[in-house]
Design an enzyme around this catalytic site. Sequence first.
Site, short mmCIF file in Angstrom:
data_model
loop_
_atom_site.label_atom_id
_atom_site.label_comp_id
_atom_site.label_asym_id
_atom_site.label_seq_id
_atom_site.Cartn_x
_atom_site.Cartn_y
_atom_site.Cartn_z
N TYR A 42 3.96 0.66 4.85
CA TYR A 42 4.25 -0.17 6.11
C TYR A 42 3.45 -1.77 5.18
O TYR A 42 3.07 -2.34 6.35
CB TYR A 42 4.67 -0.08 6.71
CG TYR A 42 5.38 1.85 6.89
CD1 TYR A 42 6.27 1.30 6.38
CD2 TYR A 42 4.11 2.39 7.47
CE1 TYR A 42 6.41 3.14 6.53
CE2 TYR A 42 4.16 4.06 7.86
CZ TYR A 42 5.87 3.98 7.05
OH TYR A 42 5.51 5.52 7.39
N HIS A 43 3.31 -1.84 4.40
CA HIS A 43 2.10 -3.51 4.43
C HIS A 43 2.36 -4.34 3.33
O HIS A 43 2.09 -4.77 2.72
CB HIS A 43 0.63 -3.59 3.79
CG HIS A 43 0.02 -2.22 5.19
ND1 HIS A 43 -1.52 -1.16 4.88
CD2 HIS A 43 0.38 -2.41 6.15
CE1 HIS A 43 -1.28 -0.70 5.72
NE2 HIS A 43 -0.27 -1.02 6.64
N PRO A 44 3.91 -4.69 3.12
CA PRO A 44 4.91 -5.55 1.67
C PRO A 44 3.66 -7.23 1.68
O PRO A 44 4.14 -7.45 3.44
CB PRO A 44 5.93 -5.57 1.64
CG PRO A 44 5.84 -5.41 3.15
CD PRO A 44 4.66 -4.38 4.26
N HIS A 71 0.18 -1.87 0.02
CA HIS A 71 -0.29 -0.12 0.06
C HIS A 71 0.59 0.92 0.23
O HIS A 71 1.82 0.92 0.75
CB HIS A 71 -0.73 -0.32 1.25
CG HIS A 71 -2.06 -1.07 0.95
ND1 HIS A 71 -2.74 -1.41 2.38
CD2 HIS A 71 -2.74 -1.07 0.09
CE1 HIS A 71 -3.44 -2.48 1.89
NE2 HIS A 71 -3.68 -2.46 0.80
#
Length: 545
Positions: free
Chosen positions: A481-483, A307
């Site tokens: 910070y959503h890998p 994201h």
Amino acid sequence: MNREALSGNGHSPEDSEFDYIIVGAGSAGCVLANRLSADGKNSVLLLEAGPKDTNLWIHVPLGYGKLFKAKKVNWMYQTEPEPGLDGRTIFQPRGKVLGGSSSINGLLYVRGQHEDYDRWRQLGNSGWGYDDVLPYFKKAEDQQRGADDFHGVGGPLPVSDLGHPDPLSAAFIAAAAESGLPLNPDFNGTSQEGAGFFQTTTRHGRRASTAVSYLRPAKARKNLHVETAALAQRILFDGRRAVAVEYGKAGALRTARAGKEILVSGGAYNSPQLLQLSGVGPAELLRKHGIDVVLDAPGVGHDLQDHMQVRVVMRCTKRITLNDVLNHPVRRILAGARYAAFRKGPLTIAAGTSGAFFKTDPRLATPDIQIHFLPFSTDKMGEKLHSFSGFSASVCQLRPESRGSLCIRSAEPTAPPEIRINYLATEVDRTANVEGLKILRRILRAPALSSFVTEEVDPGKKVSTDEELLNFCRQRGSTVYHPTSTCKMGGDPFAVVDQRLRVRGIESLRVVDASVMPDLVSGNTNAAVIMIAEKASDMILQDAR
């Protein structure tokens, strides 16, 4: 095999075999460690490359700002230059500590949309539809508001309402309602769409990481052994059966054998990295770095998703923002004293107080944008707050089409991987971000916020056309910070794990973390990762019977 260092919690120095070895004590790994050791029958080794979670700022909710650049507890990754973001490299903080990213993240509890999980099922992953995963969300949860059709109580993970309500966060919700969005008291209930306050993984003003909520209650079990400062270097195989993990600790190379299974829970970056280092990955890449190919698995490191966020900064008319508190020596000391005495006040703020989910196109079935509202402002997260009274809100596209990759740079386990996310690579992504910014600006100019706003600082009046807004996204966009999805679940040629999270083509090896998501959930990812680990724990125990 080096047998020295497997002592403690019931294991002698000579005992180097465990039923289960879990690599990574993060959001998923701590859940697995708790559940797999619960009945006392299985011996479990949990390996964590980072230290124990003793850093004070881990346990203070607002402390995430102090942990952005804390190398002892953070992998501090960077992307390669991003073509869609004017060639900028984007900082990628990931937790390197007990609790993993749940120890350094923004604490928001957002599950995503029901449709996300139904889409997973439709991609061939039976057992992963919304009705299948809801019981695991509820099992994990200890919901402050009590149990209902969507929420559970008595689980390990505290989920709480905002502990420090402020007038700006409430005004944002009112402004969103004036702009046509419905009020939504529960983003994790019947529907996600609307505006409201976020819930957080906190209790009594303290962070509830998985290290606190899952690992701490289990750490005294004699069948659970936890090794910190233990960097997994590779998985060892007997043919195509995973049999052991080689790891470094205190300058020595050690080996632990797994009698039943090895569970990789390093996250979307470290899990594919470890598989590639171990010979499971794209054959051409492995041979390039002199690694023997155990399995040519082109999907390992493929399909990376994240994201992106773009922030709008407003100058406030009143000295009521967190900027004003933390930049004033007396107010800062008073805030610290209030937190120390009562666990209340501005130090309990998460990385989003209120927010909204909406559609940029009425033809969409579900929201495609999430807004995080914050009663403070800064040029970059983790850096000094602005000297003026300011607040901010960011646009996050929920289901980006852009896809990237993760590749090892060498056969050296300590070398950071090569990360390419390819933000804004498609027209859908570019349009969604521009339209999302236009709607956010409309909310920020609504009457409910007018008494709090003097001006829009960033991007400001100079940016108005679609082209200018897109350029602003390229210049200022960053990660939320959503890998995910680098070891995705499914049945297509790039799927790495099956619906029971077993690595395809390999025995006794699973991946359990955000990397197995077939695609991104429509919201913050931590709650979904905990759910995945809860469900995986049941599957692992079922398959062992």
